[in-house]
Enzyme design. Structure first.
Site, PDB file in Angstrom:
ATOM      1  N   HIS A  37     -53.595  19.449  45.732  1.00 20.70           N
ATOM      2  CA  HIS A  37     -53.562  20.913  45.705  1.00 20.70           C
ATOM      3  C   HIS A  37     -52.152  21.451  45.932  1.00 20.70           C
ATOM      4  O   HIS A  37     -51.910  22.635  45.796  1.00 20.70           O
ATOM      5  CB  HIS A  37     -54.526  21.487  46.744  1.00 20.70           C
ATOM      6  N   ARG A  92     -64.942  42.202  33.124  1.00 18.49           N
ATOM      7  CA  ARG A  92     -63.918  41.706  34.057  1.00 18.49           C
ATOM      8  C   ARG A  92     -62.714  42.650  34.152  1.00 18.49           C
ATOM      9  O   ARG A  92     -61.563  42.217  34.234  1.00 18.49           O
ATOM     10  CB  ARG A  92     -63.449  40.298  33.654  1.00 18.49           C
ATOM     11  N   GLU A  93     -63.009  43.974  34.136  1.00 17.30           N
ATOM     12  CA  GLU A  93     -61.921  44.946  34.210  1.00 17.30           C
ATOM     13  C   GLU A  93     -61.108  44.780  35.498  1.00 17.30           C
ATOM     14  O   GLU A  93     -59.891  44.995  35.514  1.00 17.30           O
ATOM     15  CB  GLU A  93     -62.472  46.378  34.149  1.00 17.30           C
ATOM     16  N   GLY A 152     -59.340  11.295  37.187  1.00 16.00           N
ATOM     17  CA  GLY A 152     -59.844  11.567  35.845  1.00 16.00           C
ATOM     18  C   GLY A 152     -58.950  12.448  35.015  1.00 16.00           C
ATOM     19  O   GLY A 152     -58.482  12.056  33.952  1.00 16.00           O
ATOM     20  N   CYS A 201     -65.660  15.730  46.343  1.00 19.97           N
ATOM     21  CA  CYS A 201     -64.635  16.595  46.922  1.00 19.97           C
ATOM     22  C   CYS A 201     -65.181  17.252  48.173  1.00 19.97           C
ATOM     23  O   CYS A 201     -66.355  17.129  48.466  1.00 19.97           O
ATOM     24  CB  CYS A 201     -64.276  17.738  45.992  1.00 19.97           C
ATOM     25  N   TRP A 260     -73.399  24.089  39.194  1.00 24.40           N
ATOM     26  CA  TRP A 260     -72.488  25.042  38.567  1.00 24.40           C
ATOM     27  C   TRP A 260     -73.091  25.686  37.323  1.00 24.40           C
ATOM     28  O   TRP A 260     -72.386  26.236  36.478  1.00 24.40           O
ATOM     29  CB  TRP A 260     -71.140  24.366  38.287  1.00 24.40           C
TER      30      TRP A 260
HETATM   31  N1  GLN Z   1     -62.906  14.003  36.970  1.00 24.93           N
HETATM   32  C1  GLN Z   1     -62.624  15.336  37.394  1.00 24.93           C
HETATM   33  C2  GLN Z   1     -61.137  15.604  37.295  1.00 24.93           C
HETATM   34  O1  GLN Z   1     -60.374  14.731  37.545  1.00 24.93           O
HETATM   35  C3  GLN Z   1     -63.086  15.588  38.810  1.00 24.93           C
HETATM   36  C4  GLN Z   1     -62.848  17.021  39.219  1.00 24.93           C
HETATM   37  C5  GLN Z   1     -63.371  17.388  40.578  1.00 24.93           C
HETATM   38  O2  GLN Z   1     -63.508  16.569  41.441  1.00 24.93           O
HETATM   39  N2  GLN Z   1     -63.642  18.623  40.807  1.00 24.93           N
HETATM   40  O3  GLN Z   1     -60.706  16.688  36.998  1.00 24.93           O
HETATM   41 ZN    ZN Z   2     -62.296  16.274  43.331  1.00 24.35          ZN
END
Ligand code: GLN
Ligand code: ZN
Length: 755
Positions: free
Chosen positions: A698, A20-21, A436, A647, A565
């Site tokens: 965000h 990761r330089e 969460g 999401c 992922w």
């Molecule tokens: N439960 C996770 C959090 O609150 C959900 C994250 C996500 O939706 N990417 O971080």
């Molecule tokens: Zn989310």
């Protein structure tokens, strides 16, 4: 393209460097700790290193380096910089980074997923009067730099049609404006570039048109034809390789075959259906077909015998065959040699970017009939792959469980019955909750780092986590939330946390893959049968529940997201792998129930993002994805309230799948799309609980109460109060308490006011 009868190439290479330089260099530059010449020197080192790695190929891709993103590079190369960045009056490099990251005054370009990968590109913003000109010389300079090192490259450029299809009209553009309307102007600029490359001695150029592996209109296909007819007839130009990847070109393949470009690259891993069509397409007979048979998206060694057999069937279809990776190697880690500590039975089955280069080279030699040595190398490789498969972790218990599954295992009691059974939770209408995570404070991060370094022991770490959980519970009680969470302080990452606790996953030390800009992820490797040796979350959730009389939500990551992922095994259907993960989660849910947790959330933020690129693949995907979720949750008692969280704001295409999950409560990201999703849900008669995020996490902005009331009133026109949940639109882990506390207070006040 090459001297060998069958040339070997790859479509691209990682830019971040083996350690990761790139990340370290650009982040230092941003922090003012590295000046521009030093940054350029670091970049030149990374390019030289990549060209050394690629030296064995018959044709070496060039211009694969980028300081941030190759789509952004293209925007800048052709001078499509939006006015708000030009006005900053910064140096070219800082203007580039301002577009990528924003400044104190100007927001960055929108970041979005690169097709169905975890790489993200910056979306070009175009206007009716965007005028493209060749403003930079990056591909040319890159070519010259390689030449000076004795390496001849094939510059890789984003194709003009895909560039326009990935771009969006700038805000305020007239409704009828289509970015594709700018094609002729853009082709002039590409023509300039191709002429200059030819003058510099460039023999081949690669133009990437991956947009054509997705469903495209007749108009888009006409644009593709117009573009390559036009570029192919230029008097001065290099030879053109048009590359596609991530799927089958479908109707675009005959269109391209009918133009005068010299070579076409097809992805036979993600789009194996192309193999049958290739021989039937006229026009290919006069071209080089670059067969993408080595998987550029996954980490497994190839079965070179199978690849060679497939290539042999294509030999007569084109004038010449070349072998390649299915796509750029940007999507896999750099070098397996950096992983001496991996379990050798897993390691024997792996190939990262450097190893995949060796595979295409070997395959090219084999197909060229290069003698006995190669044949024995191939045999050895084949043996090793088979050996590897034979020793893939196998667990007969989980296999037996899968074999015995019945449809009823994926079905809970009828919803009406569940509502009644869950009445004991005593929740008010417009119940409030969060998604969460709570802020991952510096202390939480430090505790994790200290545990890894050994400066604290497990007991010390556990005590810190318990203290954090207690604080999160108290904050929520003070705020007046109805369903609480433990806050997820113990989770580094919502997938890695579970992968580290399940058997069947491996973890690398340096297996980083670029996600966007300097941000890299290190996906776990799901290599064998998945089982759960011990409960994964119960002690934290049970501890949280012990601190309060209000219901605490257990918090799990769903099977689709865990697969999305991770790098996943390719030796069995994804549906089987997903069901194995689902069974582990099902057992976790049973354990949480036994400890008194009455609300459990299974997050599936990746459900929408891994939707296949072509519509006719949607149903099979959604069937197994929804099936795995239902298997995970299907054992929960009627009295247990199952939540899920999704999401990504465009849910339109998966709305019936969301219904199919059969969760009691679904919380969704909706603040940025103004609750549109509620109308879509209402339209299909969605009848269960729903929590459209009422504010965007965000942004650090604290939403005022009246704004939240307004949003909730709008939501109430589509969902009755007893089914409407009130929550932020995603987890809070990236925020600070200074914003989170007032925001949640306003949210609770808004809900109470409306009750
Ligand atoms: N439960 C996770 C959090 O609150 C959900 C994250 C996500 O939706 N990417 O971080
Ligand atoms: Zn989310």
């Amino acid at each position: 393209m090459h001297d060998n009868p069958i040339g070997a190439t790859v479509l691209g290479y990682p830019r971040i460097g083996p350690r990761r330089e790139l990340k370290r260099a650009v982040e230092k530059y941003w922090a003012g700790a590295l000046d521009e010449p030093a940054l350029h020197a670091a970049a030149a080192d990374l390019r030289a290193r990549a060209w050394r790695d690629l030296g064995y190929l018959d044709s070496i891709p060039g211009n694969t380096f980028s300081f941030y993103d190759h789509v952004l590079d293209t925007t800048v190369l052709f001078d499509a910089i939006p006015e708000r960045y030009r006005r900053l009056g910064l140096s070219p490099l800082d203007t580039y980074f301002a577009m990528a990251r924003g400044t104190a005054d100007v927001a960055p370009l929108e970041l979005t997923k690169w097709f169905d990968t975890n790489y993200h590109y910056l979306v070009p913003e175009l206007t009716l009067d965007t005028h493209f000109t060749l403003a930079g010389d990056k591909p040319l300079a890159d070519y010259r730099e390689a030449r000076a090192l004795g390496v001849t490259t094939r510059p890789v450029l984003l194709g003009p049609v895909t560039f326009l299809l990935l771009a969006k009209p700038a805000p305020g553009s007239p409704d009828e404006f289509r970015t594709l309307d700018l094609l002729d102007d853009l082709l002039d600029a590409y023509a300039d570039l191709l002429a200059r490359l030819a003058e510099a001695g460039v023999d081949w150029v690669q133009l990437d048109e991956p947009a054509f592996v997705t469903d495209r209109s007749a108009n888009d296909l006409a644009a593709l034809r117009r573009a390559y007819d036009r570029l192919a007839e230029l008097p001065t130009r290099p030879r053109l390789l048009v590359a596609s990847y991530f799927g089958d070109l479908g109707d675009a393949l005959p269109v391209l075959a009918d133009t005068a470009v010299e070579a076409i690259a097809v992805d036979l891993v993600a789009g194996p259906e192309a193999a049958d069509r290739v021989p039937t397409i006229t026009g290919l007979q006069h071209k080089i077909l670059v067969a993408g048979v080595i998987d550029g998206r996954n980490v497994w060694r190839s079965d070179l015998r199978a690849a060679a057999t497939l290539c042999a069937t294509l030999l007569g279809s084109a004038d010449t065959l070349a072998v390649s990776t299915s796509c750029s190697l940007l999507h896999v880690p750099y070098d397996l040699d950096a992983e001496p500590d991996l379990d050798p039975t897993v390691r024997a089955r792996l190939a990262f970017a450097r190893q995949k280069v060796a595979e295409v080279v070997l395959l090219g030699r084999v197909l060229s009939g290069d003698g006995v040595d190669v044949a024995s190398a191939l045999a050895a490789s084949g043996e090793e792959v088979r050996h590897g498969l034979a020793t893939a972790r196998r667990d007969d218990t989980v296999r037996a469980r899968l074999a015995e599954l019945r449809p009823s295992d994926r079905a809970r009691a009828p919803y009406a019955e569940r509502v009644e059974a869950q009445a004991g939770l005593g929740l008010p209408p417009l119940a409030t909750t969060t998604i969460g995570s709570f802020p991952q404070t510096p202390e939480v991060r430090r505790a994790r780092a200290d545990l890894a370094r050994g400066t604290i022991d497990q007991d010390g770490y556990d005590a810190l986590m318990r203290a954090e959980i207690e604080r999160v519970i108290r904050v929520q009680e003070d705020t007046g939330l109805d369903v609480l969470v433990h806050g997820e302080p113990e989770r580094n990452d919502m997938v890695q946390y579970f992968a580290e606790r399940l058997d069947g996953f491996a973890h690398t030390a340096h297996g980083w893959v670029q996600s966007y800009g300097s941000r890299c992820v290190r996906p776990p490797i799901l290599h064998g049968d998945v089982t759960r040796p011990a409960p994964m979350t119960t002690r934290w959730s049970a501890y949280a529940q012990s601190l309060t009389a209000r219901p605490v939500k257990g918090m799990l990551t769903g099977p689709v997201t865990i697969l999305a992922w991770s790098f996943v095994r390719d030796d069995q259907p994804l549906s089987d792998t997903a069901d194995q993960v689902a069974l582990a989660l099902r057992d976790e849910i049973a354990d949480l129930e036994a400890l008194g947790l009455r609300v459990i959330q299974v997050d599936e933020p990746a459900l929408r993002e891994t939707l296949p690129l072509r519509e006719h693949h949607h149903k099979p995907y959604l069937d197994w994805a929804v099936g795995a979720f239902r298997l995970a949750t299907g054992g929960a008692a009627a009295a247990t309230q199952i939540h899920t969280h999704l999401c990504y704001s465009e849910f339109g295409e998966i709305i019936t799948a969301i219904d199919g999950l059969d969760a009691d409560v679904t919380t969704l990201e909706a603040a940025r799309s103004d609750m549109e999703v509620l109308t879509d849900l209402a339209a299909i008669g969605f009848s269960r609980g729903v929590g459209p995020g009422v504010y965007d996490i965000h942004s650090p902005r604290v939403p005022p109460e009246d704004e939240l009331v307004h949003r909730l009133r709008a939501a109430l026109t589509a969902v009755p109060a007893d089914r409407l949940w009130v929550n932020p639109d995603c987890g809070l882990k990236t925020r600070g308490y200074a914003e989170v506390e007032p925001a949640l207070r306003n949210m609770v006040a808004a809900a109470r006011g409306l009750r």
